[in-house]
Scaffold this motif. Structure first.
Motif, short mmCIF file in Angstrom:
data_model
loop_
_atom_site.label_atom_id
_atom_site.label_comp_id
_atom_site.label_asym_id
_atom_site.label_seq_id
_atom_site.Cartn_x
_atom_site.Cartn_y
_atom_site.Cartn_z
N PRO A 31 -5.32 2.52 -12.91
CA PRO A 31 -5.46 1.16 -12.40
C PRO A 31 -4.50 0.17 -13.05
O PRO A 31 -4.32 0.16 -14.27
N SER A 47 -2.49 0.54 -8.31
CA SER A 47 -2.23 1.50 -9.39
C SER A 47 -0.86 1.26 -10.01
O SER A 47 0.00 0.58 -9.43
N SER A 103 -9.86 -7.16 -5.33
CA SER A 103 -9.91 -5.85 -5.97
C SER A 103 -11.02 -5.84 -7.01
O SER A 103 -11.16 -6.77 -7.81
N LYS A 104 -11.78 -4.77 -7.02
CA LYS A 104 -12.93 -4.66 -7.91
C LYS A 104 -12.69 -3.58 -8.97
O LYS A 104 -12.07 -2.55 -8.68
N LYS A 105 -13.17 -3.80 -10.17
CA LYS A 105 -12.93 -2.86 -11.25
C LYS A 105 -13.55 -1.49 -11.00
O LYS A 105 -13.05 -0.47 -11.49
N ASP A 106 -14.65 -1.45 -10.22
CA ASP A 106 -15.25 -0.16 -9.91
C ASP A 106 -14.56 0.52 -8.74
O ASP A 106 -14.86 1.68 -8.42
N ASN A 107 -13.64 -0.19 -8.08
CA ASN A 107 -12.87 0.39 -6.97
C ASN A 107 -11.53 -0.34 -6.85
O ASN A 107 -11.26 -1.03 -5.88
N PRO A 108 -10.66 -0.18 -7.85
CA PRO A 108 -9.41 -0.95 -7.87
C PRO A 108 -8.47 -0.55 -6.73
O PRO A 108 -8.34 0.63 -6.40
N LYS A 109 -7.81 -1.56 -6.16
CA LYS A 109 -6.88 -1.31 -5.05
C LYS A 109 -5.52 -0.81 -5.53
O LYS A 109 -4.85 -0.05 -4.84
N TYR A 149 0.80 -1.21 0.00
CA TYR A 149 0.00 0.00 0.00
C TYR A 149 0.84 1.27 0.00
O TYR A 149 0.52 2.24 -0.68
N ARG A 167 1.03 6.73 -6.74
CA ARG A 167 -0.07 7.67 -6.94
C ARG A 167 0.36 9.12 -6.75
O ARG A 167 -0.29 10.04 -7.25
#
Length: 226
Positions: free
Chosen positions: A136, A160, A152-158, A97, A104
């Motif tokens: 993403p 980058s 990890s979800k495509k609408d809220n990717p963890k 993270y 990021r």
């Protein structure tokens, strides 16, 4: 978007080179696995210091020697980057993270040292620049990829990644051993490498640099190895 050949930059595990390498083989002390998110008190303190000032310079680690992870060769050297179309690639596979947060924070045009890790002689091989800011990481959604993350979800990717482009090779390779010598000396004298993240945040494959650290390391190119 440049699509790389088979290579992964943020692999899990520990680095064989000791206190300054990419998350890879779990043989000797080094970086912690990407799935391990807890930091030591010293690292937590160092991260807070880094967080106080957004960096404009970076160090990014990748493996120049072949190693299979789940059937995929994670090798990617600075020479491999040179061979990519337009000498560009995406920096994927980071699964820590804090390292992700550093990705990021990167801005277009910022420079980073390309660091060869988990190899016979680790060290700084060259310079790259950021040519696309964080977006993403596609590998988190690819089931065949060693860095697939089902949570990890495509609408809220963890996770980058950024795109980087080759700038140049160092005038001479700057080995980890030389950097460590300066770091140890600077801890006593207050020199520019006294708090270098390569030694205080060695768990991370993406690290911030101060302007003073960046400039000092560039100055080493013109000097004989210490």
């Amino acid at each position: 978007m440049p699509r790389p050949r088979k290579r992964l930059h943020g692999t899990a595990g520990q680095d064989k080179e000791g206190p300054a390498g990419k998350r890879t083989k779990a043989k000797n002390p080094g970086e912690a696995p990407a799935t391990m998110e807890k930091s030591s008190p010293r690292e937590t303190s160092a991260l807070k210091k880094c967080g106080n000032n957004v960096s404009s310079y970076w160090l990014m680690k990748s493996e120049p020697e072949s190693r299979l992870e789940k059937g995929v060769d994670v090798k990617f050297s600075i020479e491999d980057l040179q061979a990519e179309p337009k000498q560009m690639t995406c920096w994927d596979g980071v699964r820590n993270y804090q390292a992700r947060n550093f990705l990021r924070a990167m801005k277009l045009g910022q420079e980073a040292f390309f660091y060869h890790s988990n190899c016979k002689e680790p060290g700084i091989a060259g310079l790259v620049k950021i040519v696309k800011e964080a977006y993403p990481d596609h590998t988190q959604f690819e089931k065949s990829n060693p860095h697939y993350d089902p949570s990890s979800k495509k609408d809220n990717p963890k996770w980058s990644m950024v795109d980087v482009q080759f700038v140049r090779m160092m005038k001479r390779f700057i080995p980890l051993a030389e950097l460590r010598t300066h770091h140890q000396a600077h801890k006593a004298t207050g020199g520019p490498l006294q708090n270098m993240a390569l030694f205080t945040l060695q768990r991370l494959s993406v690290q911030p640099l101060t302007r003073e650290e960046f400039d000092f390391i560039l100055s080493l190119e013109e000097k004989e190895p210490s």
